[in-house]
Design an enzyme around this catalytic site. Structure first.
Site, PDB file in Angstrom:
ATOM      1  CB  SER A   1      -0.891   0.025   1.240  1.00 49.60           C
ATOM      2  OG  SER A   1      -1.540   1.284   1.333  1.00 49.60           O
TER       3      SER A   1
ATOM      4  CE1 TYR B   1      -4.271  -2.073   5.225  1.00 49.94           C
ATOM      5  CE2 TYR B   1      -3.597   0.178   4.719  1.00 49.94           C
ATOM      6  CZ  TYR B   1      -4.048  -1.062   4.304  1.00 49.94           C
ATOM      7  OH  TYR B   1      -4.268  -1.294   2.968  1.00 49.94           O
TER       8      TYR B   1
HETATM    9  N1  NAP Z   1      -8.580  -0.234  -1.649  1.00 50.30           N
HETATM   10  C1  NAP Z   1      -7.510   0.525  -1.531  1.00 50.30           C
HETATM   11  O1  NAP Z   1      -7.567   1.760  -1.677  1.00 50.30           O
HETATM   12  C2  NAP Z   1      -6.181  -0.078  -1.232  1.00 50.30           C
HETATM   13  C3  NAP Z   1      -5.072   0.773  -1.210  1.00 50.30           C
HETATM   14  C4  NAP Z   1      -3.827   0.243  -0.950  1.00 50.30           C
HETATM   15  C5  NAP Z   1      -3.690  -1.102  -0.717  1.00 50.30           C
HETATM   16  N2  NAP Z   1      -4.774  -1.920  -0.734  1.00 50.30           N
HETATM   17  C6  NAP Z   1      -4.564  -3.344  -0.484  1.00 50.30           C
HETATM   18  O2  NAP Z   1      -5.158  -4.073  -1.541  1.00 50.30           O
HETATM   19  C7  NAP Z   1      -5.547  -5.363  -1.063  1.00 50.30           C
HETATM   20  C8  NAP Z   1      -6.998  -5.624  -1.409  1.00 50.30           C
HETATM   21  O3  NAP Z   1      -7.773  -4.612  -0.830  1.00 50.30           O
HETATM   22  P1  NAP Z   1      -9.280  -4.317  -1.275  1.00 50.30           P
HETATM   23  O4  NAP Z   1      -9.475  -2.860  -1.142  1.00 50.30           O
HETATM   24  O5  NAP Z   1      -9.565  -5.000  -2.543  1.00 50.30           O
HETATM   25  O6  NAP Z   1     -10.063  -5.032  -0.075  1.00 50.30           O
HETATM   26  P2  NAP Z   1     -11.570  -5.568   0.041  1.00 50.30           P
HETATM   27  O7  NAP Z   1     -12.398  -5.096  -1.087  1.00 50.30           O
HETATM   28  O8  NAP Z   1     -11.973  -5.237   1.434  1.00 50.30           O
HETATM   29  O9  NAP Z   1     -11.381  -7.163  -0.112  1.00 50.30           O
HETATM   30  C9  NAP Z   1     -10.647  -7.845   0.856  1.00 50.30           C
HETATM   31  C10 NAP Z   1     -10.454  -9.274   0.447  1.00 50.30           C
HETATM   32  O10 NAP Z   1      -9.649  -9.908   1.464  1.00 50.30           O
HETATM   33  C11 NAP Z   1     -10.361 -10.999   2.030  1.00 50.30           C
HETATM   34  N3  NAP Z   1     -10.137 -11.044   3.483  1.00 50.30           N
HETATM   35  C12 NAP Z   1     -10.356 -10.055   4.368  1.00 50.30           C
HETATM   36  N4  NAP Z   1     -10.121 -10.500   5.614  1.00 50.30           N
HETATM   37  C13 NAP Z   1      -9.773 -11.803   5.497  1.00 50.30           C
HETATM   38  C14 NAP Z   1      -9.432 -12.818   6.437  1.00 50.30           C
HETATM   39  N5  NAP Z   1      -9.433 -12.605   7.768  1.00 50.30           N
HETATM   40  N6  NAP Z   1      -9.139 -14.052   5.959  1.00 50.30           N
HETATM   41  C15 NAP Z   1      -9.150 -14.305   4.629  1.00 50.30           C
HETATM   42  N7  NAP Z   1      -9.483 -13.388   3.707  1.00 50.30           N
HETATM   43  C16 NAP Z   1      -9.781 -12.157   4.142  1.00 50.30           C
HETATM   44  C17 NAP Z   1     -11.819 -10.731   1.728  1.00 50.30           C
HETATM   45  O11 NAP Z   1     -12.528 -11.971   1.732  1.00 50.30           O
HETATM   46  P3  NAP Z   1     -14.128 -12.026   1.998  1.00 50.30           P
HETATM   47  O12 NAP Z   1     -14.782 -11.606   0.700  1.00 50.30           O
HETATM   48  O13 NAP Z   1     -14.410 -13.428   2.362  1.00 50.30           O
HETATM   49  O14 NAP Z   1     -14.403 -11.060   3.116  1.00 50.30           O
HETATM   50  C18 NAP Z   1     -11.746 -10.064   0.367  1.00 50.30           C
HETATM   51  O15 NAP Z   1     -11.621 -11.019  -0.654  1.00 50.30           O
HETATM   52  C19 NAP Z   1      -5.247  -5.355   0.436  1.00 50.30           C
HETATM   53  O16 NAP Z   1      -3.989  -5.937   0.666  1.00 50.30           O
HETATM   54  C20 NAP Z   1      -5.214  -3.878   0.775  1.00 50.30           C
HETATM   55  O17 NAP Z   1      -4.432  -3.633   1.917  1.00 50.30           O
HETATM   56  C21 NAP Z   1      -6.027  -1.433  -0.969  1.00 50.30           C
END
Ligand code: NAP
Length: 253
Positions: A143, A155
């Site tokens: 991130s 985080y």
């Molecule tokens: N969105 C942003 O702006 C952003 C920015 C920088 C970095 N990131 C990084 O990008 C990655 C994806 O983020 P996102 O925004 O796509 O997140 P998201 O939409 O909240 O999706 C999270 C995913 O992780 C799974 N997950 C969450 N908790 C879990 C657990 N305890 N055990 C197993 N699986 C789990 C969820 O599964 P379920 O569907 O079963 O809940 C879902 O598939 C992450 O590493 C995040 O830190 C995101």
């Protein structure tokens, strides 16, 4: 179809960036294991979207932060791969906690973030490494909070740890031709960032980004697919910022 005949595991492949990565890798020809924590319906929807588009995928549940999750994921993966190895591992699943600041963070909340965002990808990688052939690919989703300061202190620490993890692993696995890189998204519209639905907040973000908007999941997924591809064979140990030019300088708009 550059990944024809390859296999991939995307953790957190059920929603958001992970879903977009799973769909893109499948579109490139890989058979994709779509891992999820608890949202079985979302994982099913992702698998159905992939198969409807002519790709191959299967869902694997395992809730990180609960006992035996890494073993359960390994076993579900092996069953789904049906004798094949694992060419591409995308460590994407993570959580954010908006109460995670220096005033309110508790040891329990700290441990949960470390457990899901750092310990799970590290020990999952250890567990599946014997399945990954020489020349394989590991992509970790980090991130931009590793370089822009946010109040969510743990985080940010977990994502900094993931960058260090990537570089160490790249060195260790280099002799096997396995590349390890981190993709570092900027502000991207997913369930994690529900506040982007508010036009005022989205406008504030757009004003900080050179390309004038916040990110969408496929903007990140396409770069994950690059690191997974043969074209990225000479890149390892890198952290690539994928953010449309976030905070490059004062915005004249
Ligand atoms: N969105 C942003 O702006 C952003 C920015 C920088 C970095 N990131 C990084 O990008 C990655 C994806 O983020 P996102 O925004 O796509 O997140 P998201 O939409 O909240 O999706 C999270 C995913 O992780 C799974 N997950 C969450 N908790 C879990 C657990 N305890 N055990 C197993 N699986 C789990 C969820 O599964 P379920 O569907 O079963 O809940 C879902 O598939 C992450 O590493 C995040 O830190 C995101």
């Amino acid at each position: 179809m550059s990944l024809q005949g390859k296999t991939a595991l995307v953790t957190g492949g059920s929603r958001g960036i992970g879903r977009a990565a799973a769909e893109r890798l499948a579109a490139d020809g890989a058979r994709v294991a779509v891992h999820y924590g608890t949202n079985e319906a979302a994982a099913k929807e992702t698998v159905e979207a992939i198969t409807a588009a002519g790709g191959a995928a299967f869902a694997v549940p395992a809730e990180f932060g609960t006992p035996g999750a890494v073993d359960a994921l390994h076993d579900g993966l092996v069953a789904g791969l049906d004798g094949a190895g694992l060419d591409i591992l995308v460590n994407n699943a993570a959580i954010v906690d908006y109460d995670d600041n220096i005033h309110d963070v508790t040891p329990e909340a700290f441990d949960r973030l470390i457990e899901i965002n750092v310990k799970a990808p590290l020990f999952l990688t250890q567990r599946v490494l014997p399945l990954i052939p020489d020349g394989g690919r590991i992509v970790n989703v980090s991130s931009g909070v590793t370089w822009f300061a946010q109040p969510e202190i743990t985080y940010g620490i977990t994502k900094g740890a993931l960058n260090v993890f990537s570089r160490s692993l790249a060195r260790t696995l280099g002799p096997r031709g396995i590349t390890v890189n981190a993709v570092s998204p900027g502000i991207t519209e997913t369930d994690m960032n529900g506040w982007l639905q508010d036009p005022t907040s989205a406008g504030r973000v757009a004003a900080m980004v050179a390309l004038g908007r916040h990110g969408q999941a496929p903007d990140i997924a396409d770069v994950i697919a690059f690191f997974a591809s043969a074209d990225a064979r000479w890149v390892t140990g890198e952290v690539l910022e994928v953010n449309g030019g976030l905070w490059l300088g004062p915005n004249e708009r």
